[in-house]
Design a protein around this motif. Structure first.
Motif, mmCIF file in Angstrom:
data_model
loop_
_atom_site.group_PDB
_atom_site.id
_atom_site.type_symbol
_atom_site.label_atom_id
_atom_site.label_comp_id
_atom_site.label_asym_id
_atom_site.label_seq_id
_atom_site.Cartn_x
_atom_site.Cartn_y
_atom_site.Cartn_z
ATOM 1 N N VAL A 32 -4.620 3.301 10.838
ATOM 2 C CA VAL A 32 -4.782 1.962 10.255
ATOM 3 C C VAL A 32 -3.438 1.446 9.725
ATOM 4 O O VAL A 32 -3.091 0.278 9.906
ATOM 5 N N GLN A 33 -2.667 2.339 9.113
ATOM 6 C CA GLN A 33 -1.368 1.894 8.602
ATOM 7 C C GLN A 33 -0.453 1.454 9.747
ATOM 8 O O GLN A 33 0.273 0.464 9.623
ATOM 9 N N LEU A 89 -6.982 -10.565 10.409
ATOM 10 C CA LEU A 89 -8.114 -9.648 10.574
ATOM 11 C C LEU A 89 -8.491 -9.539 12.050
ATOM 12 O O LEU A 89 -8.822 -8.463 12.544
ATOM 13 N N ARG A 91 -5.920 7.301 8.379
ATOM 14 C CA ARG A 91 -4.986 6.557 7.539
ATOM 15 C C ARG A 91 -3.752 6.143 8.338
ATOM 16 O O ARG A 91 -3.323 4.996 8.293
ATOM 17 N N LEU A 106 -9.141 12.312 7.759
ATOM 18 C CA LEU A 106 -8.747 11.183 6.907
ATOM 19 C C LEU A 106 -7.286 10.814 7.121
ATOM 20 O O LEU A 106 -6.925 9.645 7.149
ATOM 21 N N LEU A 118 -1.529 -1.941 10.759
ATOM 22 C CA LEU A 118 -1.103 -2.932 9.752
ATOM 23 C C LEU A 118 0.373 -3.288 9.919
ATOM 24 O O LEU A 118 0.766 -4.442 9.793
ATOM 25 N N LEU A 132 -5.902 -7.353 13.693
ATOM 26 C CA LEU A 132 -6.107 -5.957 13.279
ATOM 27 C C LEU A 132 -7.267 -5.343 14.065
ATOM 28 O O LEU A 132 -7.210 -4.197 14.509
ATOM 29 N N ARG A 133 -8.318 -6.150 14.252
ATOM 30 C CA ARG A 133 -9.467 -5.676 15.029
ATOM 31 C C ARG A 133 -9.027 -5.287 16.442
ATOM 32 O O ARG A 133 -9.410 -4.244 16.955
ATOM 33 N N LEU A 180 -6.950 -2.050 16.389
ATOM 34 C CA LEU A 180 -7.738 -0.836 16.141
ATOM 35 C C LEU A 180 -8.661 -0.516 17.305
ATOM 36 O O LEU A 180 -9.102 0.617 17.455
ATOM 37 N N LEU A 210 -3.888 -10.135 4.012
ATOM 38 C CA LEU A 210 -4.950 -9.120 4.044
ATOM 39 C C LEU A 210 -4.831 -8.166 2.858
ATOM 40 O O LEU A 210 -5.810 -7.828 2.208
ATOM 41 N N ILE A 245 0.803 -1.214 0.000
ATOM 42 C CA ILE A 245 0.000 0.000 0.000
ATOM 43 C C ILE A 245 0.835 1.262 0.000
ATOM 44 O O ILE A 245 0.384 2.284 -0.445
ATOM 45 N N ALA A 296 0.845 3.161 -3.166
ATOM 46 C CA ALA A 296 -0.336 3.840 -3.690
ATOM 47 C C ALA A 296 -0.013 5.306 -3.940
ATOM 48 O O ALA A 296 0.685 5.940 -3.164
#
Lengths: 205, 232
Positions: free
Chosen positions: A134-135, A181, A131, A127, A138, A184-185, A188, A149, A109, A112
């Motif tokens: 979450v990054q 996942l 971002r 945002l 990850l 990650l949950r 977060l 994922l 990612i 991107a």
């Protein structure tokens, strides 16, 4: 977006995302415009990441919002957040398109494209914050879980395709997705200052 | 595929990583498995957070107009049922999930201990109707949410991330005019969004309050309101 704040968009400002969808269920076009103003950028960024093609990304976003327009009456606020509901539709649409187009890519990612946005400033701050959050989560995952994922969510690969591509048994891929996942949950959900408290604050409205 | 194997597909489904056959099989399973519906709701939210890890991109400005124009066109036509094969997969999934929810509500109706769930669903409908009323006026609630009031005073509170009331306590809403609060219904919370239709009309200028009271509620507030919304 954000250049002229019409009386109408001000009227929506107090509404939660869920309330906006309740209005869309009543065929309120202005509410659909409001939903687009709130999530169009994230939706388009996601579709572009998956499809790597401007025109296809536009198609995916358009079809997803029209699907939301038709199906808003099936949205259950007790079941999902409005943002989850909408972005799930966008993701599904983009993945279906990429599979049809065989256009999948799977760069990490970080690769991107970074296009500084031009929306309202507070929108960008929020945002950017999300971002980074979450990054960061990850990055804390074991490499193999993160890879599973990312290839699935951004690359549009099915678990069977991933098993083949990575030369692993399908059970291994399933368990990487499941553990990744789940982890990650947890990451977060770790409490952040202010986010989960319900403290009376001075009114700003 | 065995049931245990189907439970295991929840993460892959949340990531959209199933092929079409597996997807169908899993959706059929979802209609029967409450555990998977709960797990999917949670994992979908996590999967969706990945959308935010991507840099947001500014879509071409004409896209918004195109979407609104298509939506308008659909509304104006009485659209005949689309051929089955033309239903986008996402819409089909939404139908499957809606069917699962209908099933769950129906199952709940068979069990009296789940009467609360039905009451919740009908509260949701009342709130949705108030929010969607063309004359509903929204008032912001500090800390997240809104109070919507129609011109005839029908009102609903929508609160975000309100935690459950303390043990032995309940939330109670009040409508106060001239400083005199009258009870407008008790409710519990703890969901992401708590939607509460008020039992009393809210005349213009009245204040809506929420307090925590002992279970069952009271006729006169015993505690300090933590939400105060003035409609003046």
């Amino acid at each position: 977006m954000g250049k002229t704040v019409s009386a109408m968009s001000r009227a929506f400002a107090h509404l939660s995302d869920e309330a906006v969808i309740a209005l869309i269920a009543r065929s309120d076009e202005q509410a659909l415009g409001e939903l687009y103003d709130r999530f169009g950028r994230v939706a388009y960024g996601l579709a572009l990441r998956i499809l790597r093609d401007d025109a296809l990304a536009e198609d995916a976003v358009q079809e997803a919002f029209l699907s939301a327009w038709r199906r808003a009456d099936t949205f259950m606020p007790e079941r999902a957040k409005a943002s989850t509901w909408l972005l799930t539709i966008v993701h599904r649409r983009a993945v279906d398109l990429v599979r049809r187009e065989e256009r999948r890519r799977a760069e990490p990612i970080e690769a991107a494209g970074d296009r500084p946005g031009d929306g309202p400033a507070e929108d960008l701050v929020w945002l950017r914050y999300e971002r980074e959050r979450v990054q960061a989560a990850l990055r804390q995952l074991p490499d193999q879980q993160r890879e599973a994922l990312e290839l699935a969510y951004y690359g549009g690969f099915t678990q069977s395709e991933l098993a083949e591509r990575l030369g692993q048994p399908i059970g291994t891929i399933k368990s990487r997705m499941f553990s990744g996942l789940g982890r990650l949950r947890e990451l977060l959900a770790e409490p952040e200052s202010g986010e989960r408290t319900w403290e009376p604050r001075p009114s700003t409205t | 595929m065995g049931t245990a194997a189907l439970h295991d597909l929840t993460a892959a489904y949340a990531l959209d990583a199933l092929d079409p056959d597996e997807r169908r099989e899993y959706e059929a399973h979802l209609a029967r498995c409450e555990r998977c519906r709960d797990e999917l709701a949670s994992l979908s939210e996590t999967a969706t957070s990945l959308a935010y890890a991507v840099d947001a991109s500014t879509p071409p400005p004409q896209l918004r107009d195109r979407i609104l124009a298509s939506a308008r066109a659909e509304r104006l036509n009485v659209v005949p049922l689309r051929p089955r094969w033309a239903i986008p997969a996402a819409a089909a999934a939404a139908v499957a999930i809606a069917a699962a929810i209908v099933l769950a509500v129906w199952a709940a109706s068979l069990s009296s201990k789940l009467d609360k769930e039905r009451a919740l669903a009908s509260d949701q409908e009342r709130v949705a109707a108030i929010l969607a009323a063309p004359d509903a006026h929204p008032y912001g609630v500090p800390s997240g949410g809104l109070l919507a009031v129609t011109t005839n005073g029908e009102a609903a509170l929508v609160l975000r991330r309100l935690p459950p009331a303390r043990k032995g306590m309940t939330y109670e809403a009040w409508v106060a005019e001239n400083g005199k609060p009258r009870p407008a219904g008790t409710f519990d919370a703890g969901r992401d969004v708590t939607a509460v239709p008020l039992d009393l009309p809210v005349p213009r200028g009245a204040t809506v309050l929420v307090t925590q009271e002992k279970d069952g509620g009271t006729d006169v507030p015993q505690h300090t309101p933590f939400i105060t919304v003035n409609t003046a």
